[in-house]
Design a protein around this motif. Structure first.
Motif, PDB file in Angstrom:
ATOM      1  N   ARG A  97      10.788 -16.027  20.146  1.00 12.24           N
ATOM      2  CA  ARG A  97      11.453 -16.535  21.352  1.00 12.24           C
ATOM      3  C   ARG A  97      12.200 -17.795  20.943  1.00 12.24           C
ATOM      4  O   ARG A  97      11.655 -18.642  20.238  1.00 12.24           O
ATOM      5  N   GLU A 107      15.070 -17.010  24.957  1.00 14.85           N
ATOM      6  CA  GLU A 107      15.255 -15.563  24.975  1.00 14.85           C
ATOM      7  C   GLU A 107      14.451 -14.935  23.846  1.00 14.85           C
ATOM      8  O   GLU A 107      14.221 -15.557  22.809  1.00 14.85           O
ATOM      9  N   GLN A 143      17.144  -6.903  24.877  1.00 22.17           N
ATOM     10  CA  GLN A 143      16.370  -8.088  25.239  1.00 22.17           C
ATOM     11  C   GLN A 143      15.992  -8.067  26.720  1.00 22.17           C
ATOM     12  O   GLN A 143      14.856  -8.374  27.078  1.00 22.17           O
ATOM     13  N   GLU A 147      11.878  -7.500  28.267  1.00 21.22           N
ATOM     14  CA  GLU A 147      11.215  -8.448  29.180  1.00 21.22           C
ATOM     15  C   GLU A 147      10.535  -7.679  30.314  1.00 21.22           C
ATOM     16  O   GLU A 147       9.393  -7.963  30.668  1.00 21.22           O
ATOM     17  N   GLU A 151       6.268  -7.157  30.835  1.00 25.35           N
ATOM     18  CA  GLU A 151       5.572  -7.477  32.091  1.00 25.35           C
ATOM     19  C   GLU A 151       4.672  -6.317  32.520  1.00 25.35           C
ATOM     20  O   GLU A 151       3.526  -6.523  32.925  1.00 25.35           O
TER      21      GLU A 151
END
Length: 193
Positions: A97, A107, A143, A147, A151
């Motif tokens: 990151r 990011e 990217q 994400e 999750e």
């Protein structure tokens, strides 16, 4: 026991010279690897970026039992030093990151990633494949989609934020003592279409 990894990547015609440098760096350090040419019907940079996840899924399925996992690295990177694979022992999936400055949002960098050979990672990558098309028109589809998938898998997948040494952008600001594992040269800045 140290994690045994295969380094994999693909390259399109315009990245042949970059891929040759990557292969040479891996061979110099005797790292098992598969760096292969691909021909895509859509030759845009975004199509190549979107091909990364199906390629990784294919490589994971074909991964020999002699390896604990694979490390993806972009074809325009080179290996600078032996990989500190002990940093991968406690994780199923790892990415760095990074934020260009304190004003930038951090990011996840998809230039170098680790994938353990295990059922939860296969499920994770399969879900990533399903989510990816939703982001195909964004600047960073791989990217943005990861994400969302991270999750969904937060309670099942041992995710590790790798140091930026694993995905060291050549002209990015780095902390004192930073020692690149993979240097990334961002060839897409000049080759992207």
């Amino acid at each position: 026991m140290l994690v045994r990894v295969l380094v994999c990547s693909f390259y399109t015609k315009s990245y042949e010279d970059d891929a040759a440098k990557l292969k040479a760096s891996l061979e110099e350090l005797c790292v098992p690897h598969r760096v292969v040419p691909v021909t895509l019907s859509d030759t845009s940079w975004k199509a190549a970026v979107c091909h990364k996840i199906p390629f990784i899924a294919q490589e994971l399925c074909a991964l020999s039992a002699e390896f604990d996992g694979l490390v993806w690295t972009d074809a325009d990177s080179i290996l600078r030093r032996p990989m500190p694979v002990e940093q991968l022992e406690a994780c199923d999936f790892g990415m760095a990151r990074f934020a260009w400055s304190k004003a930038h949002t951090p990011e996840l960098l998809s230039g170098t990633m680790f994938f353990r050979r295990c059922p939860v990672v296969y499920s994770f990558v399969n879900e990533w494949l399903k989510v990816l098309p939703k982001y195909r028109h964004t600047d960073t589809p791989e990217q943005r989609s990861v994400e969302e998938v991270l999750e969904k898998f937060k309670d099942r997948l041992k995710f590790e934020t790798l140091s930026t040494e694993w995905c060291s952008i050549f002209d990015a600001p780095h902390a004192k003592g930073h020692r690149a594992v993979f240097s990334h040269f961002q060839s897409s800045r000049t080759k992207r279409r």
